[in-house]
Design a protein around this motif. Structure first.
Motif, PDB file in Angstrom:
ATOM      1  N   ARG A  72     -22.930  12.414  46.369  1.00  0.00           N
ATOM      2  CA  ARG A  72     -21.862  12.391  47.364  1.00  0.00           C
ATOM      3  C   ARG A  72     -22.313  13.112  48.618  1.00  0.00           C
ATOM      4  O   ARG A  72     -23.137  14.023  48.575  1.00  0.00           O
ATOM      5  CB  ARG A  72     -20.590  13.062  46.831  1.00  0.00           C
ATOM      6  CG  ARG A  72     -19.892  12.311  45.703  1.00  0.00           C
ATOM      7  CD  ARG A  72     -18.609  13.002  45.315  1.00  0.00           C
ATOM      8  NE  ARG A  72     -17.910  12.269  44.254  1.00  0.00           N
ATOM      9  CZ  ARG A  72     -16.756  12.642  43.736  1.00  0.00           C
ATOM     10  NH1 ARG A  72     -16.166  13.736  44.161  1.00  0.00           N
ATOM     11  NH2 ARG A  72     -16.184  11.924  42.787  1.00  0.00           N
ATOM     12  N   ARG A  73     -21.724  12.686  49.722  1.00  0.00           N
ATOM     13  CA  ARG A  73     -21.873  13.450  50.953  1.00  0.00           C
ATOM     14  C   ARG A  73     -20.492  13.619  51.563  1.00  0.00           C
ATOM     15  O   ARG A  73     -19.785  12.651  51.807  1.00  0.00           O
ATOM     16  CB  ARG A  73     -22.787  12.750  51.964  1.00  0.00           C
ATOM     17  CG  ARG A  73     -22.991  13.651  53.182  1.00  0.00           C
ATOM     18  CD  ARG A  73     -23.797  13.091  54.291  1.00  0.00           C
ATOM     19  NE  ARG A  73     -23.862  14.100  55.338  1.00  0.00           N
ATOM     20  CZ  ARG A  73     -24.130  13.849  56.608  1.00  0.00           C
ATOM     21  NH1 ARG A  73     -24.386  12.612  56.999  1.00  0.00           N
ATOM     22  NH2 ARG A  73     -24.145  14.821  57.490  1.00  0.00           N
ATOM     23  N   GLY A  80     -17.880  14.551  50.156  1.00  0.00           N
ATOM     24  CA  GLY A  80     -16.876  14.040  49.245  1.00  0.00           C
ATOM     25  C   GLY A  80     -16.889  12.537  49.082  1.00  0.00           C
ATOM     26  O   GLY A  80     -16.151  11.998  48.260  1.00  0.00           O
ATOM     27  N   ARG A  81     -17.743  11.837  49.843  1.00  0.00           N
ATOM     28  CA  ARG A  81     -17.815  10.371  49.771  1.00  0.00           C
ATOM     29  C   ARG A  81     -18.932   9.964  48.820  1.00  0.00           C
ATOM     30  O   ARG A  81     -20.064  10.404  48.953  1.00  0.00           O
ATOM     31  CB  ARG A  81     -18.055   9.789  51.166  1.00  0.00           C
ATOM     32  CG  ARG A  81     -18.241   8.268  51.185  1.00  0.00           C
ATOM     33  CD  ARG A  81     -18.398   7.783  52.628  1.00  0.00           C
ATOM     34  NE  ARG A  81     -19.535   8.405  53.280  1.00  0.00           N
ATOM     35  CZ  ARG A  81     -20.782   7.928  53.232  1.00  0.00           C
ATOM     36  NH1 ARG A  81     -21.038   6.830  52.508  1.00  0.00           N
ATOM     37  NH2 ARG A  81     -21.753   8.542  53.871  1.00  0.00           N
ATOM     38  N   GLU A  82     -18.594   9.103  47.860  1.00  0.00           N
ATOM     39  CA  GLU A  82     -19.591   8.624  46.899  1.00  0.00           C
ATOM     40  C   GLU A  82     -20.637   7.770  47.590  1.00  0.00           C
ATOM     41  O   GLU A  82     -20.312   6.917  48.427  1.00  0.00           O
ATOM     42  CB  GLU A  82     -18.903   7.807  45.805  1.00  0.00           C
ATOM     43  CG  GLU A  82     -19.785   7.522  44.608  1.00  0.00           C
ATOM     44  CD  GLU A  82     -19.691   8.582  43.532  1.00  0.00           C
ATOM     45  OE1 GLU A  82     -20.576   8.598  42.660  1.00  0.00           O
ATOM     46  OE2 GLU A  82     -18.736   9.388  43.565  1.00  0.00           O
ATOM     47  N   LEU A  83     -21.909   7.998  47.261  1.00  0.00           N
ATOM     48  CA  LEU A  83     -23.014   7.231  47.824  1.00  0.00           C
ATOM     49  C   LEU A  83     -23.499   6.212  46.802  1.00  0.00           C
ATOM     50  O   LEU A  83     -23.725   6.561  45.641  1.00  0.00           O
ATOM     51  CB  LEU A  83     -24.173   8.158  48.215  1.00  0.00           C
ATOM     52  CG  LEU A  83     -23.859   9.268  49.220  1.00  0.00           C
ATOM     53  CD1 LEU A  83     -25.083  10.163  49.408  1.00  0.00           C
ATOM     54  CD2 LEU A  83     -23.419   8.679  50.557  1.00  0.00           C
ATOM     55  N   LYS A 132     -27.764   5.492  54.424  1.00  0.00           N
ATOM     56  CA  LYS A 132     -26.658   5.916  53.559  1.00  0.00           C
ATOM     57  C   LYS A 132     -26.257   7.369  53.733  1.00  0.00           C
ATOM     58  O   LYS A 132     -25.127   7.742  53.386  1.00  0.00           O
ATOM     59  CB  LYS A 132     -27.035   5.651  52.097  1.00  0.00           C
ATOM     60  CG  LYS A 132     -27.224   4.168  51.794  1.00  0.00           C
ATOM     61  CD  LYS A 132     -27.648   3.914  50.358  1.00  0.00           C
ATOM     62  CE  LYS A 132     -27.822   2.420  50.102  1.00  0.00           C
ATOM     63  NZ  LYS A 132     -28.224   2.128  48.706  1.00  0.00           N
ATOM     64  N   THR A 183     -18.746  20.639  49.604  1.00  0.00           N
ATOM     65  CA  THR A 183     -18.251  19.545  48.778  1.00  0.00           C
ATOM     66  C   THR A 183     -17.865  20.034  47.397  1.00  0.00           C
ATOM     67  O   THR A 183     -18.591  20.825  46.797  1.00  0.00           O
ATOM     68  CB  THR A 183     -19.327  18.460  48.648  1.00  0.00           C
ATOM     69  OG1 THR A 183     -19.615  17.974  49.944  1.00  0.00           O
ATOM     70  CG2 THR A 183     -18.870  17.313  47.765  1.00  0.00           C
TER      71      THR A 183
END
Length: 241
Positions: free
Chosen positions: A147-148, A150-153, A204, A234
């Protein structure tokens, strides 16, 4: 293991070497048959010819990657083309390695075994569990999640391994050959493999992939990871197993 090649002689030789190396092999002579076979019994690895009748190898790879079972399925491409653009396109679609025809069946077998070892090691659970963090980037090697902010990669097998290595070695410049060996355990192969995966990672994780600040190019050497400080650390949250 699935071998896909419309040349019966090539398919027979490749399958024979892989069987002697201890693998169970199924063969397909065209893209449609390969997709049907993979869906019926997902293989551990696919040796995939680029030039196939009907559905070509690139499209087969693209469709495999779109399936649940094929998202991290190891793929080694065979190609008679010498154009670097074709090789890079195959890598961008998720191929783990490629071999250019004419090739040594023994070398192909070694490449296949190398890719399989990396795939199986990546699938094995990490003990003990650990998180790898750098700024607002958080990796869970056991769950194979990243994640970066809180966003899933959505990372491929190779991209995840590369990012994990860079996060564990911040501020150090590595050459492409060294990255191939230390990240994926490859003692041979096209160095453009590293270039492609770095570019995909930048797309990404960077705010502006055209002006990267996390993965920098060190001219004459290779690449260096420089973590940015996180303004809001995070947290994995309640969904983390």
């Amino acid at each position: 293991m699935l071998v896909v090649d419309d040349d019966p002689t090539v398919a027979e030789v490749v399958a024979g070497y892989l069987v002697r190396a201890g693998h169970q092999v199924q063969r397909a002579a065209d893209g449609h048959t390969a997709l049907v076979a993979a869906a019926a019994a997902p293989p551990d690895l696919v040796v995939l010819d680029l030039m196939l009748p009907g559905i070509d190898g690139l499209e087969v790879c693209r469709r495999l990657r779109a399936t649940e079972y094929g998202a991290e399925l190891p793929v080694v491409m065979l190609t008679a083309k010498g154009d670097e653009a074709d090789r890079i396109l195959g890598l961008e679609l998720g191929a783990d390695d490629y071999v250019t025809k004419p090739f040594s069946p023994r070398e192909l077998t070694l490449r296949v075994q190398s890719v399989l070892r990396r795939a199986r090691a990546a699938a094995a659970p990490a003990t003990p569990p650990e998180l790898v963090t750098a700024g607002d980037l958080v990796l869970d090697p056991q769950a194979r999640r990243a994640r970066r902010g809180g966003r899933e990669l959505a990372l491929t097998l190779r991209e995840f391994d590369l990012l994990a290595f860079l996060l564990r070695n911040p501020g150090t410049a590595f050459g492409r050959e060294e990255l191939m060996q230390r990240v994926w355990g490859w003692d041979f192969g096209d160095l453009s493999t590293v270039t492609v995966h770095v570019r995909r990672l930048r797309e990404k994780i960077e705010d502006d992939p055209a002006a990267p600040v996390l993965i920098s190019t060190v001219w004459g050497v290779g690449y260096r990871f420089d973590p940015a400080p996180a303004s809001d650390p995070t947290r994995w949250g309640a969904d983390r197993p």
